[in-house]
Design a protein around this motif. Structure first.
Motif, mmCIF file in Angstrom:
data_model
loop_
_atom_site.group_PDB
_atom_site.id
_atom_site.type_symbol
_atom_site.label_atom_id
_atom_site.label_comp_id
_atom_site.label_asym_id
_atom_site.label_seq_id
_atom_site.Cartn_x
_atom_site.Cartn_y
_atom_site.Cartn_z
ATOM 1 N N GLU A 148 -7.274 -9.511 -1.150
ATOM 2 C CA GLU A 148 -6.581 -10.371 -2.099
ATOM 3 C C GLU A 148 -5.315 -10.921 -1.437
ATOM 4 O O GLU A 148 -5.381 -11.455 -0.350
ATOM 5 C CB GLU A 148 -6.271 -9.607 -3.388
ATOM 6 N N ASP A 149 -4.173 -10.728 -2.094
ATOM 7 C CA ASP A 149 -2.948 -11.357 -1.604
ATOM 8 C C ASP A 149 -2.331 -10.626 -0.421
ATOM 9 O O ASP A 149 -1.647 -11.247 0.394
ATOM 10 C CB ASP A 149 -1.920 -11.442 -2.739
ATOM 11 N N LEU A 150 -2.519 -9.339 -0.359
ATOM 12 C CA LEU A 150 -1.912 -8.594 0.731
ATOM 13 C C LEU A 150 -2.741 -7.365 1.064
ATOM 14 O O LEU A 150 -3.516 -6.868 0.248
ATOM 15 C CB LEU A 150 -0.467 -8.196 0.404
ATOM 16 N N VAL A 151 -2.565 -6.898 2.281
ATOM 17 C CA VAL A 151 -3.220 -5.683 2.760
ATOM 18 C C VAL A 151 -2.124 -4.670 3.068
ATOM 19 O O VAL A 151 -1.110 -5.009 3.695
ATOM 20 C CB VAL A 151 -4.039 -5.974 4.037
ATOM 21 N N VAL A 152 -2.315 -3.445 2.622
ATOM 22 C CA VAL A 152 -1.345 -2.396 2.908
ATOM 23 C C VAL A 152 -1.694 -1.773 4.259
ATOM 24 O O VAL A 152 -2.778 -1.223 4.428
ATOM 25 C CB VAL A 152 -1.348 -1.312 1.809
ATOM 26 N N PRO A 153 -0.798 -1.859 5.228
ATOM 27 C CA PRO A 153 -1.116 -1.350 6.562
ATOM 28 C C PRO A 153 -0.893 0.149 6.666
ATOM 29 O O PRO A 153 -0.315 0.776 5.772
ATOM 30 C CB PRO A 153 -0.115 -2.097 7.452
ATOM 31 N N SER A 154 -1.372 0.718 7.768
ATOM 32 C CA SER A 154 -0.950 2.064 8.134
ATOM 33 C C SER A 154 0.467 1.958 8.698
ATOM 34 O O SER A 154 0.770 1.030 9.452
ATOM 35 C CB SER A 154 -1.888 2.661 9.189
ATOM 36 N N ILE A 155 1.323 2.884 8.330
ATOM 37 C CA ILE A 155 2.745 2.759 8.637
ATOM 38 C C ILE A 155 3.222 3.936 9.476
ATOM 39 O O ILE A 155 2.871 5.089 9.212
ATOM 40 C CB ILE A 155 3.577 2.670 7.344
ATOM 41 N N ILE A 156 4.025 3.622 10.488
ATOM 42 C CA ILE A 156 4.723 4.631 11.273
ATOM 43 C C ILE A 156 6.212 4.392 11.086
ATOM 44 O O ILE A 156 6.704 3.282 11.311
ATOM 45 C CB ILE A 156 4.367 4.548 12.772
ATOM 46 N N GLU A 157 6.944 5.414 10.688
ATOM 47 C CA GLU A 157 8.386 5.302 10.510
ATOM 48 C C GLU A 157 9.090 6.305 11.401
ATOM 49 O O GLU A 157 8.767 7.496 11.394
ATOM 50 C CB GLU A 157 8.780 5.537 9.053
#
Length: 263
Positions: A160-169
């Motif tokens: 849809e409008d956005l994809v939630v990525p895998s995140i490294i913080e």
């Protein structure tokens, strides 16, 4: 000059190679599409293909509404509640979501059916809406109502409008990894590999450079020299080794680069 020969000047581009056609020859004057048939340029913006642009957005105060209290909703709530005020709407909730509720996530119990009017009430003023129910038709209705209310939608049933990525913080360092929704498993695999390479020292280096920059601006007038010193700090193996033992020692070594640069 009394002959009948016309004295109008010659047309500037008549029969002269390299000049554009005359403006009065009834040819359309629409400019060429900038990337029409030109190699190396992206397709035009009206071809309906996805335009996924990675952005870092300040989610402070931006309302997130998740429909569905199962495991998918649980993962979404666990993520977004770290960044934004989050509401989960469902007939039931996993124990983990119930715990999030005790930590401040808003939980709303609904009846058996949700009308479009009820959905519109729940998504009012939301920045992002995430349908995660097991009912595909309900997810579709939630998406449509959210779009009608100018909300962004993150769908678990398709792009849809956005994809939630895998995140490294790592402190101020944020890395986002995505395959455009094609393979979440590959995103997680890449995240694990990158996490091994981006150790805790990178967080300390980001802090060190942040504290060094004001000193650099004060002591070194040239932007080119400041950039050169920053790169010298980044490439100094002694500083990276020191970060594993003592931040203060690493900072002192970095300061010597400024002193040497000023000389």
């Amino acid at each position: 000059m009394n002959d009948n020969t016309s004295r109008t000047p010659p047309l500037l581009n008549e029969n002269i190679p390299g000049l554009p056609p005359l403006l009065n020859d009834d040819m359309p004057r629409l400019p060429p599409l900038l990337n029409d048939n030109m190699p190396g340029l992206p397709p035009m913006l009206n071809d309906n293909s996805p335009r996924l642009l990675p952005l870092l957005i300040d989610m402070n105060g931006r309302k997130v509404v998740i429909f569905g209290g199962g495991q998918v909703g649980e993962r979404k709530a666990a993520l977004f509640s770290r960044y934004a005020p989050t509401t989960v709407i469902s007939r039931s909730f996993t124990p983990a979501i119930q715990e999030l509720g005790r930590q401040g996530v808003c939980l709303v119990n609904t009846g058996e059916e949700l009308s479009d009017d009820e959905i519109a009430l729940y998504v009012r003023d939301a920045f992002l809406v995430i349908p995660t129910t097991s009912d595909l038709e309900l997810n579709r209705r939630i998406r449509d109502v959210a779009h009608n209310n100018d909300c962004l939608v993150n769908s678990v049933n398709g792009l849809e409008d956005l994809v939630v990525p895998s995140i490294i913080e790592r402190g101020d360092i944020i890395l986002a990894i995505s395959t455009g929704g094609a393979s979440p498993a590959l995103s997680r695999y890449m995240r694990q590999k990158i996490e091994q390479a981006i150790g805790p020292q990178f967080e300390d280096m980001a802090r060190l450079l942040g504290e060094i920059r004001p000193v650099l601006k004060k002591e070194v007038g040239s932007q080119a020299n400041r950039s050169s010193i920053l790169w010298a700090i980044l490439e100094d193996k002694d500083i990276w080794k020191a970060l594993a033992e003592s931040y203060e020692l690493a900072f002192d070594i970095a300061l010597k680069h400024i002193t040497n640069g000023v000389k």
